[in-house]
Design an enzyme around this catalytic site. Structure first.
Site, PDB file in Angstrom:
ATOM      1  N   ASP A 148       0.833  -1.196   0.000  1.00 31.88           N
ATOM      2  CA  ASP A 148       0.000   0.000   0.000  1.00 31.88           C
ATOM      3  C   ASP A 148       0.873   1.253   0.000  1.00 31.88           C
ATOM      4  OD1 ASP A 148      -2.284  -1.524   0.092  1.00 31.88           O
ATOM      5  OD2 ASP A 148      -2.505  -1.398   2.275  1.00 31.88           O
ATOM      6  N   ARG A 149       0.309   2.332  -0.459  1.00 31.71           N
ATOM      7  CA  ARG A 149       1.031   3.601  -0.565  1.00 31.71           C
ATOM      8  C   ARG A 149       1.704   4.005   0.748  1.00 31.71           C
ATOM      9  NH1 ARG A 149      -1.116   8.904  -3.626  1.00 31.71           N
ATOM     10  NH2 ARG A 149       0.504  10.359  -3.001  1.00 31.71           N
TER      11      ARG A 149
END
Length: 320
Positions: A148-149
């Site tokens: 995830d970012r």
């Protein structure tokens, strides 16, 4: 240079996919094939149906297969300067510092938090674009998996198609052992627990992806182990056996102890409190990967140190 003066690539191309590009995402294939064309334009021509696979419309996420025929329309090529400026220097520097291992087949990097693994959806540059800019001579650089970012830590990048295929097999067969560090809100009373709660992808009213625990979802299993108890939080180690979207985040929230700083599945008041103490990101870090080397078959293990800013915050937490 205005749009009309940009050089136009030849007329429609029909490209047959070979073994070298089998299982490659369509957007990554087009980015390599159409050097100099901005990513936003590539996404646009796919969305408008100008790019076809076997005469049909497909999404940019489509995985190519050997024998597919890809129709590529004539497109204008931007000047090189136009497409080199979008990878920020801070990302390039972080990637250069973050290489944990590299050989001829793949590399493992310590992904910095705050960057998506690839561009798109309003983001020009991600980790893979940054690496390609760092290594312009590389003919093949592809993501093996995703983080995830806002998650930092171990991320594998393939440098050869054969390595990518083998690593994908290891992931599919659950032969890659992943270990994460996370700080959970509140005091988690258990020392160890296996969460087996199926996960279903949904889309919220705002259009963002939300994953929920549901019997209609796919099987998902995560082992949680308590490492240290603090007054208002718990440091845990999470080992996901499956690799579902947002798996650790949703399972932690399902336990009643969401990850500190998780704006999607966390608790607003808790996040606000920790933000005031200096927590500016989600406290989730992919600490370790262990698997068989894709070429030699020998067991290998990689560890990404916890970012200094997270370690410093932990050192100031009040232990129980």
């Amino acid at each position: 240079m205005n749009k009309d003066s940009e050089p136009l690539l030849p007329t429609v191309q029909l490209v047959e996919i070979t073994e070298d590009n089998n299982d490659q995402r369509l957007d990554n294939f087009l980015l390599t094939r159409l050097k100099g064309v901005p990513k936003s334009r590539i996404y646009r021509i796919v969305r408008k149906g100008e790019v076809r696979v076997n005469k049909g419309r497909v999404d940019v996420n489509y995985r190519l297969m050997t024998g597919d025929i890809v129709r590529i329309p004539p497109v204008r090529v931007a000047e090189k300067a136009e497409q080199t400026s979008f990878v920020p220097q801070t990302l390039r520097d972080a990637l250069q510092r973050g290489i944990l291992y590299e050989d001829e087949g793949f590399m493992v990097i310590n992904k910095p938090a705050g960057y998506p693994v690839h561009g798109g959806s309003g983001v020009d540059a991600g980790i893979i674009e940054g690496l390609r800019r760092l290594r312009p001579e590389a003919t093949f650089l592809e993501l093996v998996h995703r983080l995830d970012r806002d998650t930092s830590g171990c991320l594998i990048i393939a440098k050869k198609r054969s390595a990518l295929r083998r690593l994908h097999e290891l992931f599919r067969d659950d032969h890659i052992h992943k270990t994460y560090l996370a700080l959970l809100a509140g005091q988690w009373a258990r020392k160890k627990m296996v969460v087996s709660a199926p996960l279903l992808k949904n889309v919220s009213k705002g259009g963002e992806r939300i994953v929920v625990v549901s019997q209609a979802g796919k099987e998902a299993e995560t082992m949680f182990r308590r490492l240290k108890l603090f007054k208002n939080a718990t440091l845990i180690e999470a080992s996901p056996k499956t690799g579902r979207t947002h798996q650790i985040r949703v399972h932690a929230a399902w336990l009643g102890h969401p990850i500190v700083g998780d704006e999607r599945y966390g608790l607003a008041e808790v996040n606000k409190t920790f933000h005031g103490k200096g927590y500016k990101r989600m406290f989730l870090h992919a600490r370790e990967l262990a698997f068989e080397h894709p070429a030699t078959g020998k067991p290998i293990r990689f560890e990404a140190p916890l970012p200094p800013q997270l370690q410093e915050l932990l050192d100031h937490e009040e232990p129980v």
